[in-house]
Every structure is written in C-alpha cells, then in structure tokens.
Design a protein around this motif. Structure first.
Motif, PDB file in Angstrom:
ATOM      1  N   GLY A  71      -3.077  14.900  -3.682  1.00 45.61           N
ATOM      2  CA  GLY A  71      -2.409  15.661  -4.737  1.00 45.61           C
ATOM      3  C   GLY A  71      -0.915  15.387  -4.765  1.00 45.61           C
ATOM      4  O   GLY A  71      -0.324  15.223  -5.846  1.00 45.61           O
ATOM      5  N   ALA A  72      -0.315  15.323  -3.605  1.00 43.65           N
ATOM      6  CA  ALA A  72       1.125  15.054  -3.526  1.00 43.65           C
ATOM      7  C   ALA A  72       1.441  13.626  -3.974  1.00 43.65           C
ATOM      8  O   ALA A  72       2.436  13.394  -4.673  1.00 43.65           O
ATOM      9  N   LEU A  73       0.606  12.676  -3.595  1.00 45.49           N
ATOM     10  CA  LEU A  73       0.816  11.291  -4.014  1.00 45.49           C
ATOM     11  C   LEU A  73       0.641  11.143  -5.525  1.00 45.49           C
ATOM     12  O   LEU A  73       1.387  10.402  -6.176  1.00 45.49           O
ATOM     13  N   ARG A  74      -0.317  11.841  -6.080  1.00 41.17           N
ATOM     14  CA  ARG A  74      -0.508  11.816  -7.537  1.00 41.17           C
ATOM     15  C   ARG A  74       0.724  12.375  -8.250  1.00 41.17           C
ATOM     16  O   ARG A  74       1.137  11.871  -9.288  1.00 41.17           O
ATOM     17  N   GLN A  75       1.325  13.416  -7.669  1.00 39.61           N
ATOM     18  CA  GLN A  75       2.552  13.977  -8.239  1.00 39.61           C
ATOM     19  C   GLN A  75       3.685  12.960  -8.169  1.00 39.61           C
ATOM     20  O   GLN A  75       4.472  12.830  -9.108  1.00 39.61           O
TER      21      GLN A  75
ATOM     22  N   VAL B  73       5.431   2.304  -8.371  1.00 39.99           N
ATOM     23  CA  VAL B  73       4.380   3.168  -8.911  1.00 39.99           C
ATOM     24  C   VAL B  73       3.022   2.543  -8.658  1.00 39.99           C
ATOM     25  O   VAL B  73       2.068   3.228  -8.270  1.00 39.99           O
ATOM     26  N   ASP B  74       2.929   1.247  -8.839  1.00 32.59           N
ATOM     27  CA  ASP B  74       1.675   0.541  -8.601  1.00 32.59           C
ATOM     28  C   ASP B  74       1.249   0.682  -7.140  1.00 32.59           C
ATOM     29  O   ASP B  74       0.082   0.978  -6.841  1.00 32.59           O
ATOM     30  N   GLU B  75       2.188   0.521  -6.231  1.00 33.86           N
ATOM     31  CA  GLU B  75       1.870   0.626  -4.804  1.00 33.86           C
ATOM     32  C   GLU B  75       1.410   2.038  -4.427  1.00 33.86           C
ATOM     33  O   GLU B  75       0.455   2.213  -3.660  1.00 33.86           O
ATOM     34  N   ILE B  76       2.054   3.042  -4.978  1.00 34.97           N
ATOM     35  CA  ILE B  76       1.684   4.424  -4.672  1.00 34.97           C
ATOM     36  C   ILE B  76       0.319   4.752  -5.276  1.00 34.97           C
ATOM     37  O   ILE B  76      -0.525   5.377  -4.622  1.00 34.97           O
ATOM     38  N   ALA B  77       0.088   4.319  -6.510  1.00 31.68           N
ATOM     39  CA  ALA B  77      -1.214   4.546  -7.142  1.00 31.68           C
ATOM     40  C   ALA B  77      -2.326   3.855  -6.346  1.00 31.68           C
ATOM     41  O   ALA B  77      -3.424   4.415  -6.184  1.00 31.68           O
ATOM     42  N   GLU B  78      -2.043   2.674  -5.835  1.00 28.67           N
ATOM     43  CA  GLU B  78      -3.038   1.972  -5.023  1.00 28.67           C
ATOM     44  C   GLU B  78      -3.287   2.695  -3.699  1.00 28.67           C
ATOM     45  O   GLU B  78      -4.400   2.671  -3.177  1.00 28.67           O
ATOM     46  N   ARG B  79      -2.294   3.383  -3.185  1.00 27.62           N
ATOM     47  CA  ARG B  79      -2.494   4.188  -1.983  1.00 27.62           C
ATOM     48  C   ARG B  79      -3.427   5.357  -2.291  1.00 27.62           C
ATOM     49  O   ARG B  79      -4.302   5.695  -1.481  1.00 27.62           O
ATOM     50  N   VAL B  80      -3.263   5.965  -3.451  1.00 25.67           N
ATOM     51  CA  VAL B  80      -4.170   7.033  -3.880  1.00 25.67           C
ATOM     52  C   VAL B  80      -5.598   6.488  -3.908  1.00 25.67           C
ATOM     53  O   VAL B  80      -6.530   7.136  -3.408  1.00 25.67           O
ATOM     54  N   ARG B  81      -5.761   5.318  -4.469  1.00 30.52           N
ATOM     55  CA  ARG B  81      -7.088   4.706  -4.542  1.00 30.52           C
ATOM     56  C   ARG B  81      -7.629   4.395  -3.144  1.00 30.52           C
ATOM     57  O   ARG B  81      -8.813   4.593  -2.878  1.00 30.52           O
ATOM     58  N   ALA B  82      -6.781   3.927  -2.260  1.00 30.88           N
ATOM     59  CA  ALA B  82      -7.209   3.622  -0.893  1.00 30.88           C
ATOM     60  C   ALA B  82      -7.708   4.870  -0.171  1.00 30.88           C
ATOM     61  O   ALA B  82      -8.545   4.778   0.728  1.00 30.88           O
ATOM     62  N   LEU B  83      -7.204   6.024  -0.585  1.00 30.99           N
ATOM     63  CA  LEU B  83      -7.649   7.297   0.001  1.00 30.99           C
ATOM     64  C   LEU B  83      -8.900   7.831  -0.680  1.00 30.99           C
ATOM     65  O   LEU B  83      -9.366   8.932  -0.382  1.00 30.99           O
ATOM     66  N   GLY B  84      -9.449   7.047  -1.614  1.00 34.52           N
ATOM     67  CA  GLY B  84     -10.712   7.411  -2.239  1.00 34.52           C
ATOM     68  C   GLY B  84     -10.608   8.281  -3.468  1.00 34.52           C
ATOM     69  O   GLY B  84     -11.615   8.801  -3.942  1.00 34.52           O
ATOM     70  N   ALA B  85      -9.410   8.428  -4.001  1.00 32.69           N
ATOM     71  CA  ALA B  85      -9.207   9.262  -5.189  1.00 32.69           C
ATOM     72  C   ALA B  85      -8.809   8.379  -6.363  1.00 32.69           C
ATOM     73  O   ALA B  85      -8.559   7.183  -6.193  1.00 32.69           O
TER      74      ALA B  85
END
Length: 151
Positions: free
Chosen positions: A11-15, A57-69
């Motif tokens: 949730g925090a990463l998405r923010q 932004v791309d790197e952070i979004a990819e981290r969200v994806r790596a966490l399964g979200a």
C-alpha cells in the motif's frame, strides 16, 4: 514477511508510485511552460528531473509487482490516489520552482512512510529503494531552493 505487513508495504509503495507520477506530471508541465530569464537552466533541469522520475516510477511499480501485487495506473486513478495540488499552466518560473520543491517534499513524506513500513516488515529491498529515492528528492529540493535563494 507476514501478509499484513506485506499489505502495508505494498500500500505504501503504491502511494509512492501515485505521488511520484503526480510529481512527474507537474515537472513535465513546468518543463513545457517555463518562461523568463531562467528559462534555459530551468527547462534543462526540469527535463532531467522528469526523465529520472520516469525511470524511478517504473522501478517502484516493478517492486510492487515483485511483491505479488498490481501497480496502480491510469491518470485519473493516480491523481485521485495522490491528491497532490496541481500547478497552473501559466505559473511564473518562481512559482514553478516553489511548487516543485513542495511537491518533492510530499513525495519524501510518502517515501519515508514506505521506508519505515518496509523496515518493520524486514523487506530490505523495498527499504533500500526508498532510502535511495529519498536521497534523490532531498537533493532536488536543495537544488530548487538554492535556485530561489539566488534571486
């Protein structure tokens, strides 16, 4: 990492994605519309900032994806999530610089929240990413404020 802690980190990463994308849009607006004696310096600086932000932004979004979200997207959705105040298209160069210093500060706040939640969840990859991003935004704030001090 527990499911609850992971949910908090995600949730925090998405923010952070939403706030960073809002900043990216505002920085691009400033790049396009800046005028006046500082045009060349600001036009180039804003381009450097939004180009760097796009990759981040791309790197952070990819981290969200790596966490399964799923990473957030869509301009309306990102704007709604962020709630960041927007700048007028006809703002002066000084207003642009002040606004971007403020907006970078808002991103630092969401980055710090994500950093702290990542640390609590023992997610060192997300924590490290947030620390690195905080350093970039703090440097940008310093540079923007230094520009204002010169005038």
């Amino acid at each position: 990492m527990s499911d609850n802690k992971k949910k908090d980190v995600v949730g925090a990463l998405r923010q952070v994605v939403a706030d960073s994308y809002a900043l990216l849009g505002q920085t691009h607006l400033c790049h396009w519309n800046v005028r006046g004696p500082g045009f060349f310096a600001l036009h180039a600086a804003f381009e450097q900032q939004y180009t760097e932000l796009f990759a981040a932004v791309d790197e952070i979004a990819e981290r969200v994806r790596a966490l399964g979200a799923l990473a957030p997207g869509g301009l309306g959705n990102l704007a709604h999530m962020s709630g960041m105040k927007e700048l007028r298209e006809d703002a002066s160069a000084e207003e642009m610089v002040k606004h971007l210093a403020y907006a970078n500060g808002k991103v630092v706040e969401s980055l710090a929240e994500a950093r702290d939640l990542s640390a609590e969840a023992d997610d060192s990859q997300s924590e490290d990413l947030m620390i690195a991003r905080i350093q970039v935004h703090e440097k940008t704030i310093w540079m923007l404020r230094s520009y204002l001090a010169a005038g």
